[in-house]
Each structure stands twice: as C-alpha cells, then as structure tokens.
Motif scaffolding. Sequence first.
Motif, PDB file in Angstrom:
ATOM      1  N   ASP A  44       3.686  -4.476  -5.404  1.00 32.69           N
ATOM      2  CA  ASP A  44       4.256  -3.165  -5.754  1.00 32.69           C
ATOM      3  C   ASP A  44       4.844  -2.478  -4.529  1.00 32.69           C
ATOM      4  O   ASP A  44       5.856  -1.782  -4.619  1.00 32.69           O
ATOM      5  CB  ASP A  44       3.164  -2.288  -6.372  1.00 32.69           C
ATOM      6  CG  ASP A  44       3.716  -0.957  -6.872  1.00 32.69           C
ATOM      7  OD1 ASP A  44       4.690  -0.982  -7.660  1.00 32.69           O
ATOM      8  OD2 ASP A  44       3.180   0.092  -6.468  1.00 32.69           O
ATOM      9  N   ARG A  45       4.194  -2.646  -3.391  1.00 31.89           N
ATOM     10  CA  ARG A  45       4.671  -2.044  -2.141  1.00 31.89           C
ATOM     11  C   ARG A  45       4.760  -3.137  -1.076  1.00 31.89           C
ATOM     12  O   ARG A  45       3.926  -3.227  -0.191  1.00 31.89           O
ATOM     13  CB  ARG A  45       3.711  -0.949  -1.672  1.00 31.89           C
ATOM     14  CG  ARG A  45       3.725   0.329  -2.505  1.00 31.89           C
ATOM     15  CD  ARG A  45       4.935   1.201  -2.130  1.00 31.89           C
ATOM     16  NE  ARG A  45       4.955   2.443  -2.883  1.00 31.89           N
ATOM     17  CZ  ARG A  45       4.425   3.598  -2.465  1.00 31.89           C
ATOM     18  NH1 ARG A  45       3.810   3.633  -1.303  1.00 31.89           N
ATOM     19  NH2 ARG A  45       4.501   4.673  -3.200  1.00 31.89           N
ATOM     20  N   ASP A  71       0.497   8.975   6.260  1.00 25.39           N
ATOM     21  CA  ASP A  71       1.006   7.657   5.855  1.00 25.39           C
ATOM     22  C   ASP A  71       0.140   7.058   4.756  1.00 25.39           C
ATOM     23  O   ASP A  71       0.651   6.441   3.808  1.00 25.39           O
ATOM     24  CB  ASP A  71       1.036   6.706   7.057  1.00 25.39           C
ATOM     25  CG  ASP A  71       2.157   7.036   8.037  1.00 25.39           C
ATOM     26  OD1 ASP A  71       3.069   7.797   7.652  1.00 25.39           O
ATOM     27  OD2 ASP A  71       2.108   6.530   9.183  1.00 25.39           O
ATOM     28  N   GLN A 127       6.039  -1.195   4.164  1.00 26.79           N
ATOM     29  CA  GLN A 127       5.477   0.113   4.441  1.00 26.79           C
ATOM     30  C   GLN A 127       6.452   1.205   3.985  1.00 26.79           C
ATOM     31  O   GLN A 127       7.636   1.138   4.288  1.00 26.79           O
ATOM     32  CB  GLN A 127       5.220   0.255   5.953  1.00 26.79           C
ATOM     33  CG  GLN A 127       4.408   1.454   6.351  1.00 26.79           C
ATOM     34  CD  GLN A 127       2.939   1.305   6.013  1.00 26.79           C
ATOM     35  OE1 GLN A 127       2.484   0.220   5.707  1.00 26.79           O
ATOM     36  NE2 GLN A 127       2.216   2.401   6.052  1.00 26.79           N
ATOM     37  N   PRO A 128       5.989   2.227   3.229  1.00 30.32           N
ATOM     38  CA  PRO A 128       6.892   3.297   2.806  1.00 30.32           C
ATOM     39  C   PRO A 128       7.497   4.026   4.001  1.00 30.32           C
ATOM     40  O   PRO A 128       6.887   4.119   5.072  1.00 30.32           O
ATOM     41  CB  PRO A 128       5.976   4.237   2.002  1.00 30.32           C
ATOM     42  CG  PRO A 128       4.798   3.406   1.622  1.00 30.32           C
ATOM     43  CD  PRO A 128       4.618   2.406   2.713  1.00 30.32           C
ATOM     44  N   HIS A 188      -2.543  -0.864   2.520  1.00 31.85           N
ATOM     45  CA  HIS A 188      -1.999   0.007   3.560  1.00 31.85           C
ATOM     46  C   HIS A 188      -2.687  -0.231   4.897  1.00 31.85           C
ATOM     47  O   HIS A 188      -2.020  -0.305   5.936  1.00 31.85           O
ATOM     48  CB  HIS A 188      -2.175   1.473   3.144  1.00 31.85           C
ATOM     49  CG  HIS A 188      -1.829   2.435   4.235  1.00 31.85           C
ATOM     50  ND1 HIS A 188      -0.532   2.663   4.626  1.00 31.85           N
ATOM     51  CD2 HIS A 188      -2.621   3.217   5.034  1.00 31.85           C
ATOM     52  CE1 HIS A 188      -0.519   3.545   5.616  1.00 31.85           C
ATOM     53  NE2 HIS A 188      -1.775   3.895   5.873  1.00 31.85           N
ATOM     54  N   ARG A 205      -4.542  -0.165  -3.185  1.00 34.44           N
ATOM     55  CA  ARG A 205      -3.412   0.350  -2.406  1.00 34.44           C
ATOM     56  C   ARG A 205      -3.858   0.720  -0.990  1.00 34.44           C
ATOM     57  O   ARG A 205      -3.146   0.477  -0.016  1.00 34.44           O
ATOM     58  CB  ARG A 205      -2.788   1.562  -3.110  1.00 34.44           C
ATOM     59  CG  ARG A 205      -2.057   1.217  -4.394  1.00 34.44           C
ATOM     60  CD  ARG A 205      -1.118   2.334  -4.818  1.00 34.44           C
ATOM     61  NE  ARG A 205      -1.827   3.578  -5.128  1.00 34.44           N
ATOM     62  CZ  ARG A 205      -2.284   3.905  -6.329  1.00 34.44           C
ATOM     63  NH1 ARG A 205      -2.117   3.059  -7.352  1.00 34.44           N
ATOM     64  NH2 ARG A 205      -2.913   5.045  -6.538  1.00 34.44           N
ATOM     65  N   ALA A 248       1.130   6.040   0.953  1.00 34.07           N
ATOM     66  CA  ALA A 248       0.862   4.694   0.427  1.00 34.07           C
ATOM     67  C   ALA A 248       0.054   4.738  -0.862  1.00 34.07           C
ATOM     68  O   ALA A 248       0.243   3.889  -1.747  1.00 34.07           O
ATOM     69  CB  ALA A 248       0.120   3.866   1.476  1.00 34.07           C
ATOM     70  N   ARG A 294      -2.001  -4.236   6.056  1.00 31.01           N
ATOM     71  CA  ARG A 294      -0.738  -4.861   5.656  1.00 31.01           C
ATOM     72  C   ARG A 294      -0.308  -5.968   6.605  1.00 31.01           C
ATOM     73  O   ARG A 294       0.170  -7.027   6.182  1.00 31.01           O
ATOM     74  CB  ARG A 294       0.354  -3.793   5.579  1.00 31.01           C
ATOM     75  CG  ARG A 294       1.708  -4.322   5.124  1.00 31.01           C
ATOM     76  CD  ARG A 294       2.741  -3.226   5.101  1.00 31.01           C
ATOM     77  NE  ARG A 294       2.423  -2.223   4.101  1.00 31.01           N
ATOM     78  CZ  ARG A 294       2.709  -2.353   2.798  1.00 31.01           C
ATOM     79  NH1 ARG A 294       3.290  -3.462   2.358  1.00 31.01           N
ATOM     80  NH2 ARG A 294       2.395  -1.398   1.947  1.00 31.01           N
ATOM     81  N   ALA A 309      -0.992  -4.773  -5.720  1.00 32.39           N
ATOM     82  CA  ALA A 309      -0.639  -3.645  -4.864  1.00 32.39           C
ATOM     83  C   ALA A 309       0.357  -4.061  -3.783  1.00 32.39           C
ATOM     84  O   ALA A 309       1.283  -3.312  -3.453  1.00 32.39           O
ATOM     85  CB  ALA A 309      -1.900  -3.068  -4.229  1.00 32.39           C
ATOM     86  N   GLY A 353       0.251   7.013  -3.089  1.00 34.64           N
ATOM     87  CA  GLY A 353       0.977   7.719  -4.143  1.00 34.64           C
ATOM     88  C   GLY A 353       0.563   9.163  -4.307  1.00 34.64           C
ATOM     89  O   GLY A 353       0.932   9.807  -5.289  1.00 34.64           O
TER      90      GLY A 353
END
Length: 436
Positions: A373-374, A407, A377-378, A327, A323, A411, A330, A370, A413
């Motif tokens: 799953d994401r 951030d 960007q959150p 991040h 993850r 990312a 990305r 990963a 969690g």
Amino acid sequence: MFRRRRPLPPFPSGGLLVGGAARDWLRGESPKDYDWAVPEPVGAARTMADALGGSAFPLDEERGYWRVHLPGEVHHDFVPLPADVNQDLLRRDFTVNALAITEDRQVLDPSNGRADVKARQLRMVSAANLRADPLRAWRAGRLEITLGFRLEPGTEGEVRAVAAELAGGTLKMPATERIRDEVHALLLHPNAAHGLKRLEDLGLLALTLPELREGIGLQQGGFHHLDVFEHGLEALHQLLARLPDAPLPLRWAALLHDVGKPRSHTVDPDTGLTHFYGHDKLGAALTTQMLGRLKLPGDDIRHAARLVEAHMVPLPAGEKEARRFVHRRRDLLPDLLWVMLADREAARGPSSSDASRHAYAVAMGRVLEALEDRPAQPRPLLTGADVMALLDIPPGPRVGEVMRALDEGVALGEVMDEAQARTFVRAWAEHNTDRR
C-alpha cells in the motif's frame, strides 16, 4: 558417463584451456570462466576482446596475467604458457583441476584427473601441494558442494591435517580476503548449509567462524527442535529454499540471526527454563565483528547486523500496527521478513503448531499488504525549518523528534495534509512540554 560436451570458443593461437574450465568442459558443463595458457597473454587478450566485444585489462602486468570481460559476466583469463605444461599442472591443487585441453581437443592429464572427474571424486595432486597454499583446504570443502564431488579418503585426511596445522600455528593462515571469497562461493550455492557443516566436519569452521560453533550442542526448547548451531544452518536452508537468489547479506543474516544466544544463555534457577535475553543485540554486535574480520563491505555488514538485531521484533496484530512496522523498518524490508520466516520455518519444536504457524503467516501478510500500500516513504508535509518556525525553537534534537513523530503520523494515515500536519506538531509539542 560424460555428458555431451558443449562447444568451446575459438582457441587463442597456440593456447591451452586449463584448470577448472577444462574440468567443466569434460563434465559436459559450459565453463562459467575460462582460463587460458598462451604464448602471448597481452595479444591474446586484446584479440579476443576485439573479436567478441569485450574489454581487456591487466590483472598482474609484471607476471603477464590479463583478463577479458565479456557481456553476460563471463570472463577469460590469460597467463603465460609454461615451458613444461605437465609439470605446471602437477603443481595444482586437485587432479580434476590439473587438466588442459588443446585446440584439437586432446586432453593433457598427468595426474589421472579425468578418471576422477568421471568418478566424481576430489583427490589431491599431492599433500605438499595442499600445504603450499593452505587455502586449498577451504577450496576442497567448497568444491565438494559446488561440483557435487566427494573427497577421496586420503585427501580428506590431509585436509583435516592442514586444518589442525593451521590451528596449531605450524602453517600460516591464508589471507582473510581469500578465505572470505571461498566462503562466499559456498554461501552462494543452494546447498550452502550443508557446505558449512562440511567445513565444521573438516575442522575449518573453527578457523573461519568460531563464534558460530559456540551454538553446537546448546539446546533451546520451546519452538525449537535443533541446537543453536543446527538451527542457524536450517534457517539458511529455509531461506534458500524460498529465495534462491537471496543476496549475500541476507544469507549471512539468516545464518547468524541467533549467534548471540550462546553468550546470552541463562537458566532460571526456580523454573529451569532456558533464556537468551538480549541475544538479538549481542548477535548484531557479533555479526559486525565476524563479518568485519572477513572484510565484507561496510554496507553489507551494517545491513546484516541490523537484520540480526531486528529479527525478534513482534509482528503486528492489526492494520495500524502493520503500517507502523513498515514505517519504522522500511529500509530493512522485505529482507527482515525473509529472516523472520526462515527463523520460524527452521523451528519445529514442541511449542510449534499449525495454529501458531497460521497466525504468523497472517501477521506477515499484514506487513506485506502495508508495504504494498505504501511502497515508498510518504513525502514530508513540513520541513525542519517549518517546525522551528511553528514552535519557535532553535535547531537541535527536538526538531528531529518532532519530524520523526510527524513522519510516523503521516505513515499511519493520521495526518493527511499540511494543515493537519501543523495541528499535529502543535499538539505533539504541547503533550511533550516536559521533555523541553
């Protein structure tokens, strides 16, 4: 034997289909682009655009060159019909391009190019024509690959002579943009790696990408069984075998990922081991220099250089590290994984094994999971203004440090909502008070 010929579009009034389009039609291929010699280029272009739903615009109004773009990215170019068509054809580069087709499908062929098409042979119209426009030397290498033809020995000798004269300064180099376009046409072909090696054979790579040649004969050992130069070519080949539609910046990154190795090469005097410390950063700088010299778009240069710089980043050993990997990189994904995979698959030296290849595949799988799953960007849980108010600090670099840390926490969690975000920021600031 020629293949069955494809239908042609309606001929412009009094026009001839000339050059590569005529060659491709004789080969049984549908031309990707059409070149027409017509009495009135402006009228012919506008008539075709109206009839086929395209757009007509001038390429060179003074010389009467016009182009029509049609749906599907096919275009038709229109130039004035010469007074003596055969003499005009005899000023062209290769016999297979010195052809014209009339509306009643007669072939004008003053240099016997039709026989060369049939023999899949690339033969110059004349040595003088090659020197009249030295870009034709690069075109010879490119057409060998894209057409699957082979240079006739006398023509190959003249191409080598042109390369030597360019290197010696007795011939003027073509415009950089024109060389770049020929190299890109080569890079976009599935057999691009062989094409680049052919440019080296002909003496043209030294005039185009001299830094790439520095790896010739430089052995690496370990995971590698090829010298640095051949390894770059093989990485490009491995990329295209798996991703045939790879964009140009990604192709460049695969080819140039180790271009920094020759200038970072050292040998440990005690162990005799070869090292290339910092070749990733040096390679990124060289990539920027080389692609800038070829006048690629700035965004493409930056993307390719960043991929080269990041290609040595270790793959994650666990889910959390995966993850974090996603991040932090990305904007380079999935291209970075493609470069890393191409690099790995191009290396089959004594240190390589089924177990190491499996471990590499597992680590790549973690990154892909990963990323899936994401995929985006959150959403930020706090703004810069929130951080300044929470910590009572002014605008400045520290706000950026806090936001980046937050951030990453989101990312990974570790931070799930705004309340946790505030707690995280306070704890981070307290832990990093010595950096104020």
